[in-house]
Design a protein around this motif. Structure first.
Motif, PDB file in Angstrom:
ATOM      1  N   LEU A 100       0.820  -1.203   0.000  1.00 54.01           N
ATOM      2  CA  LEU A 100       0.000   0.000   0.000  1.00 54.01           C
ATOM      3  C   LEU A 100       0.858   1.259   0.000  1.00 54.01           C
ATOM      4  CD1 LEU A 100      -3.010   0.945   0.264  1.00 54.01           C
ATOM      5  CD2 LEU A 100      -2.509   1.231   2.669  1.00 54.01           C
ATOM      6  N   LEU A 101       1.853   1.299   0.863  1.00 47.13           N
ATOM      7  CA  LEU A 101       2.661   2.510   1.011  1.00 47.13           C
ATOM      8  C   LEU A 101       3.596   2.776  -0.166  1.00 47.13           C
ATOM      9  CD1 LEU A 101       3.614   2.337   4.775  1.00 47.13           C
ATOM     10  CD2 LEU A 101       1.994   3.881   3.684  1.00 47.13           C
ATOM     11  N   PHE A 102       4.170   1.729  -0.736  1.00 48.54           N
ATOM     12  CA  PHE A 102       5.216   1.931  -1.727  1.00 48.54           C
ATOM     13  C   PHE A 102       4.821   1.599  -3.154  1.00 48.54           C
ATOM     14  CE2 PHE A 102       7.391   1.259   2.332  1.00 48.54           C
ATOM     15  CZ  PHE A 102       8.011   2.493   2.438  1.00 48.54           C
ATOM     16  N   HIS A 103       3.668   0.966  -3.357  1.00 49.41           N
ATOM     17  CA  HIS A 103       3.243   0.638  -4.714  1.00 49.41           C
ATOM     18  C   HIS A 103       1.890   1.247  -5.060  1.00 49.41           C
ATOM     19  CE1 HIS A 103       6.549  -2.096  -5.453  1.00 49.41           C
ATOM     20  NE2 HIS A 103       6.353  -2.609  -4.246  1.00 49.41           N
ATOM     21  N   PRO A 106       1.488   5.660  -4.279  1.00 50.72           N
ATOM     22  CA  PRO A 106       2.139   6.497  -5.294  1.00 50.72           C
ATOM     23  C   PRO A 106       1.440   6.475  -6.651  1.00 50.72           C
ATOM     24  CG  PRO A 106       3.783   5.243  -4.101  1.00 50.72           C
ATOM     25  CD  PRO A 106       2.436   4.723  -3.667  1.00 50.72           C
ATOM     26  N   ARG A 107       0.635   5.466  -6.925  1.00 44.74           N
ATOM     27  CA  ARG A 107      -0.080   5.372  -8.204  1.00 44.74           C
ATOM     28  C   ARG A 107      -1.426   6.096  -8.181  1.00 44.74           C
ATOM     29  NH1 ARG A 107      -0.982  -0.008 -10.737  1.00 44.74           N
ATOM     30  NH2 ARG A 107      -1.006   1.281 -12.577  1.00 44.74           N
ATOM     31  N   VAL A 108      -1.869   6.539  -7.019  1.00 47.99           N
ATOM     32  CA  VAL A 108      -3.170   7.203  -6.917  1.00 47.99           C
ATOM     33  C   VAL A 108      -3.069   8.581  -7.556  1.00 47.99           C
ATOM     34  CG1 VAL A 108      -4.876   8.160  -5.322  1.00 47.99           C
ATOM     35  CG2 VAL A 108      -3.826   5.956  -4.843  1.00 47.99           C
ATOM     36  N   GLN A 171       6.920   4.857   8.113  1.00 52.14           N
ATOM     37  CA  GLN A 171       6.979   5.612   6.860  1.00 52.14           C
ATOM     38  C   GLN A 171       5.615   6.116   6.400  1.00 52.14           C
ATOM     39  OE1 GLN A 171      10.113   6.111   5.553  1.00 52.14           O
ATOM     40  NE2 GLN A 171      10.816   4.983   7.328  1.00 52.14           N
ATOM     41  N   VAL A 172       4.641   6.206   7.297  1.00 54.00           N
ATOM     42  CA  VAL A 172       3.332   6.763   6.974  1.00 54.00           C
ATOM     43  C   VAL A 172       3.352   8.205   7.430  1.00 54.00           C
ATOM     44  CG1 VAL A 172       0.846   6.613   7.326  1.00 54.00           C
ATOM     45  CG2 VAL A 172       2.224   4.543   7.358  1.00 54.00           C
ATOM     46  N   CYS A 173       3.312   9.110   6.489  1.00 56.99           N
ATOM     47  CA  CYS A 173       3.366  10.529   6.834  1.00 56.99           C
ATOM     48  C   CYS A 173       1.955  11.095   6.815  1.00 56.99           C
ATOM     49  CB  CYS A 173       4.256  11.280   5.860  1.00 56.99           C
ATOM     50  SG  CYS A 173       5.949  10.724   5.932  1.00 56.99           S
TER      51      CYS A 173
END
Length: 184
Positions: A100-103, A106-108, A171-173
């Motif tokens: 979810l965080l890295f793939h 970023p595609r949204v 790494q969730v900002c």
């Protein structure tokens, strides 16, 4: 052990011990589970099967069928929302976190970030475009009717500040609205 799970145990736990001044690991904040739901108001058989199939692909395990109870309001007609739900724990949870965080995020398109948590140990958000998951794109005709994905992240935190610290370590900002900060 997934690399994101290894990151939690090797780095995040040690950072939390140092920053929060905690004596034992059992008192540390940790991700507990992730529940992902997919469904809507349609009770059409093809729609329900598409929801369950998409959840199976996204979550990597067999979803279970859910059916919303009819509304208690007198004015509304009989509403029955149906769909599926998957609860991920341990390695599957960390794998979903990473994906979810890295793939996916970023595609949204027009991603505006994740809002600050409103609850002390649950973080919820809705992903409107399920085709941000790459594995669903080739199967677009089967899932084009499926609505948004609801994600619930459950943590072992005691207050909102702990969930923000844990999220930052994972790494969730989170971003917070300036209006919300002014109210506090």
């Amino acid at each position: 052990m997934h690399t994101f799970e290894k990151h939690y145990y090797d780095i995040v736990q040690k950072d939390l011990i140092l920053s929060e001044n905690i004596s034992t690991v059992s008192l540390l904040s940790a991700p507990k589970k992730v529940a992902i739901c997919l469904g809507g108001e349609s009770s059409d058989e093809n729609y329900v099967v598409a929801c369950l199939g998409a959840l199976n692909i996204i979550g990597g395990q067999k979803p279970y069928f859910i059916q919303q109870k009819p509304s208690q309001q007198k004015n509304s007609g009989p509403r029955e929302g149906v769909g599926g739900k998957v609860t991920l724990r341990r390695a599957a949870m960390y794998l979903f976190f990473y994906k979810l965080l890295f793939h996916v995020l970023p595609r949204v398109r027009q991603f505006e970030g994740l809002r600050a948590p409103a609850h002390e140990n649950i973080y919820c958000f809705v992903l409107k475009d399920i085709f941000s998951f790459e594995e669903l794109v080739p199967l677009f005709p089967y899932f084009e009717e499926v609505s948004s994905l609801q994600c619930q992240f459950h943590f072992t935190t005691k207050d909102i500040s702990e969930i923000r610290v844990l999220g930052h370590g994972l790494q969730v900002c989170f971003f917070s609205n300036r209006e919300e900060e002014k109210r506090k």
